[in-house]
Enzyme design. Structure first.
Site, PDB file in Angstrom:
ATOM      1  N   THR A 197      36.284  51.610  34.693  1.00  0.00           N
ATOM      2  CA  THR A 197      37.666  52.039  34.975  1.00  0.00           C
ATOM      3  C   THR A 197      37.942  53.220  34.065  1.00  0.00           C
ATOM      4  O   THR A 197      37.128  53.517  33.177  1.00  0.00           O
ATOM      5  CB  THR A 197      38.673  50.877  34.782  1.00  0.00           C
ATOM      6  OG1 THR A 197      38.391  49.890  35.758  1.00  0.00           O
ATOM      7  CG2 THR A 197      40.138  51.276  34.887  1.00  0.00           C
ATOM      8  N   GLY A 246      39.333  45.906  31.852  1.00  0.00           N
ATOM      9  CA  GLY A 246      39.552  44.643  32.563  1.00  0.00           C
ATOM     10  C   GLY A 246      40.739  43.903  31.996  1.00  0.00           C
ATOM     11  O   GLY A 246      41.783  44.483  31.684  1.00  0.00           O
ATOM     12  N   ARG A 263      47.365  51.383  44.440  1.00  0.00           N
ATOM     13  CA  ARG A 263      46.456  50.240  44.339  1.00  0.00           C
ATOM     14  C   ARG A 263      45.842  49.942  45.708  1.00  0.00           C
ATOM     15  O   ARG A 263      46.511  50.115  46.738  1.00  0.00           O
ATOM     16  CB  ARG A 263      47.276  49.028  43.860  1.00  0.00           C
ATOM     17  CG  ARG A 263      46.498  47.743  43.654  1.00  0.00           C
ATOM     18  CD  ARG A 263      45.505  47.851  42.526  1.00  0.00           C
ATOM     19  NE  ARG A 263      45.078  46.543  42.069  1.00  0.00           N
ATOM     20  CZ  ARG A 263      44.038  46.356  41.256  1.00  0.00           C
ATOM     21  NH1 ARG A 263      43.319  47.388  40.826  1.00  0.00           N
ATOM     22  NH2 ARG A 263      43.713  45.147  40.847  1.00  0.00           N
TER      23      ARG A 263
HETATM   24  O1  DON Z   1      42.835  46.436  37.956  1.00  0.00           O
HETATM   25  C1  DON Z   1      42.265  45.793  37.085  1.00  0.00           C
HETATM   26  O2  DON Z   1      42.836  45.118  36.273  1.00  0.00           O
HETATM   27  C2  DON Z   1      40.754  45.879  37.001  1.00  0.00           C
HETATM   28  N1  DON Z   1      40.209  46.229  38.272  1.00  0.00           N
HETATM   29  C3  DON Z   1      40.375  46.862  35.927  1.00  0.00           C
HETATM   30  C4  DON Z   1      38.908  46.855  35.711  1.00  0.00           C
HETATM   31  C5  DON Z   1      38.483  47.428  34.438  1.00  0.00           C
HETATM   32  O3  DON Z   1      39.254  47.870  33.630  1.00  0.00           O
HETATM   33  C6  DON Z   1      37.033  47.403  34.200  1.00  0.00           C
HETATM   34  N2  DON Z   1      36.708  47.977  32.962  1.00  0.00           N
HETATM   35  N3  DON Z   1      36.461  47.792  31.933  1.00  0.00           N
END
Ligand code: DON
Length: 560
Positions: A371, A463, A96
């Protein structure tokens, strides 16, 4: 026909089949499921060259960085959940991003002292220190059996020779177009003369190929020090970012113990903090294990799942953050008695209303659209579930000249401003406030599910909705369904705040909508479907491996 003298060829055939079945007993075939066909092929190619699932994971991670630049990349990070067959070791590689050492709580306030969300998602101020290069180097060195150079080969070729972009690229580049225009080095790579490219655009990434070469030749030093690091720090600082050389030099991956839960005989292994995924998933499952879901009707089932999501997401906001900075009651949160206590507050006849549990409000301003996730199994039974991100589509839209590396905008996953939600509407507390060197809380939920008969490897982008999608897929697994069902299951979501049940287009029937409204739920249809799940199932009873890519997007799953 009479059989005279010696055993017939049928006898020999039967003996041969028996022996090969014996030899194969207990071992799966290999499979790869990713969000992009070229990345899936990179994984398969790597295993054909003698690599294991971990080498394939290096190849796929790097290939996705090239062919799906909207979703993940060298300028981002992620979580690689591993299962090593030889000794049963399960570990999460935490790659991360970290906040730069110069980061502080007020960094996203404008001159008037008001929170400015543009600053936490657009441009290099929004970029955390990338973990992806360190993570793939670690994976290759500690778990792989091929050289880094071999596993990075397919990505390097794709960056050098280019590939024709797909539909997702076009859609997402349109979404981020105005931001990208502000950063010429990024615009030069991803746009054509400052315009959105046509569908037959061949995306060649020479600078990225050079950076990949540096990593393949010099390992860590190819990215975290030397010319690439210098170009990144210079570029970031010239555009208002806070990176320093020490930030890059100090970056380290961490091996963390995954979160484990047990749901009706299924062992769940999932991402631990700094991802909230495994904790929230376990909590929701523990709450649900107190109810007889199989006997609920569709409305009752969805109501219970929504109430479980509400309670589990509340604890995400209350307690979770970077384990290197905050102490969290993980054992309690993931315990069955705690789940039972939360479940006992659920009323069958009405919504649990967030306002009655707490106050406060936040609206998701925009939809998370990117993502990436991939799942791999090899013929020895090694497994990888990895969810990788640069956060928003095309991350911060910033590339430091000469590097080809698109930087993330993961800083927005912190509590960027007390009282405001982040771009996914997620709120949080002290545990996820910005601090120098801290990792921002994530929702990424790479997961293994295992019972005596079956093993599943799964995950998705999305997300804040990632965790609710994995919850729905886990319930579908437990109901005995196959991967093509888990990835297609209609999706609905509740994240505590705002107090709304969101569902994807077509995700709830009219009856379900009315039934949930009658219980007091505020139900809202999104104008699209969401998620991009990649899943593999190994049926240990038959040794059959099946895989599925989410039908909503362009992924490809292959079983060898
Ligand atoms: O780490 C996280 O939870 C976010 N940065 C993930 C972002 C994400 O999945 C965007 N997509 N749909």
């Amino acid at each position: 026909m009479a059989i005279i003298g010696g055993p017939s060829r049928w006898f020999w055939l039967a003996l041969f089949l028996l022996l090969t079945a014996e030899i194969q007993a207990g071992l799966p075939t290999s499979a790869v499921a990713t969000a992009h066909p070229l990345a899936t092929r990179a994984g398969i190619e790597t295993m054909r060259r003698g690599g294991n699932a971990f080498d394939a994971a290096v190849a796929v991670s790097a290939a996705l960085a090239v062919v799906e630049p909207s979703g993940s990349g060298l300028g981002g990070g992620g979580f690689w959940l591993l299962h090593r067959a030889s000794d049963g070791k399960q570990v999460m590689i935490d790659g991360r991003e970290r906040a730069p050492l110069a980061a502080h709580r007020d960094m996203f306030l404008d001159e008037q002292g008001s929170f400015d969300q543009k600053r936490s998602i657009d441009g290099p101020l929004s970029a955390g220190i990338p973990g992806m290069p360190a993570a793939i180097i670690h994976l290759a060195e500690k778990y792989g059996r091929l050289s880094l150079e071999t596993s990075l080969g397919p990505a390097l070729r794709l960056a050098r020779e280019g590939f024709v972009i797909g539909k997702s690229y076009l859609k997402l580049i349109g979404f981020r177009y105005p931001v990208m225009l502000a950063y010429p080095a990024a615009a030069k790579i991803f746009l054509v003369d400052g315009k959105i490219p046509g569908p037959d655009f061949l995306l060649v990434q020479k600078d990225l190929a050079h950076t990949l070469e540096q990593i393949s030749e010099r390992g860590r030093d190819g990215f975290y020090s030397g010319p690439v690091a210098r170009a990144m720090v210079r570029g970031v600082r010239a555009h208002g970012g806070l990176w320093s050389f020490s930030d890059l030099e100090q970056y380290r991956v961490v091996e963390r113990e995954p979160i484990h839960a047990n749901y009706r005989g299924t062992r769940v292994t999932s991402a631990s903090p700094p991802s909230s995924g495994g904790v929230v998933l376990s909590e929701a499952l523990n709450i649900l294990s107190g109810f007889d879901l199989a006997r609920s009707d569709a409305i009752g089932f969805k109501h219970l799942v929504i109430e479980a999501m509400r309670r589990a997401y509340r604890d995400r906001a209350r307690y979770l953050g970077d384990p290197d900075f905050v102490s969290m009651p993980i054992e309690r949160l993931t315990s069955l008695p705690y789940g039972a206590a939360l479940g006992s507050g659920i009323r069958i006849d009405r919504s649990g209303f967030t306002a009655e549990m707490d106050t406060g409000r936040s609206e998701p301003e925009r939809e998370g659209q990117d993502t990436t996730h991939f799942s791999i199994i090899d013929a020895e039974g090694n497994r990888v579930a990895a969810t990788l991100s640069i956060n928003y589509p095309f991350g911060s839209c910033f590339v430091a000249p000469g590097t080809g590396v698109l930087l993330n905008d993961e800083m927005d996953d912190f509590v960027v401003h007390p009282g405001s939600g982040n771009v996914y509407g997620l709120t949080g507390g002290e545990a996820n406030m910005i601090e120098p060197g801290k990792r921002m809380l994530s929702s990424m939920t790479p997961t293994f599910l295992e019972n005596p008969e079956r093993v599943a490897i799964l995950g998705t982008p999305g997300g804040s909705r990632i965790i609710s999608m994995i919850l729905l897929a886990t319930l579908d697994f437990e109901a005995g369904k196959e991967p093509d069902s888990w990835v297609s299951v209609p999706r609905f979501h509740h994240q505590y705040m705002p107090d709304v049940v969101e569902y994807e287009k077509g995700g709830l029937s009219d009856d379900e909508i009315q039934g949930l409204q009658a219980k007091g739920h505020d139900v809202k249809e999104l104008n699209r479907q969401y998620g991009n799940m990649q899943a593999i199932l190994w049926d240990k009873m038959t040794n059959r491996v099946t895989a599925a890519s989410d039908p909503r997007r362009e992924g490809l799953s292959l079983v060898e």
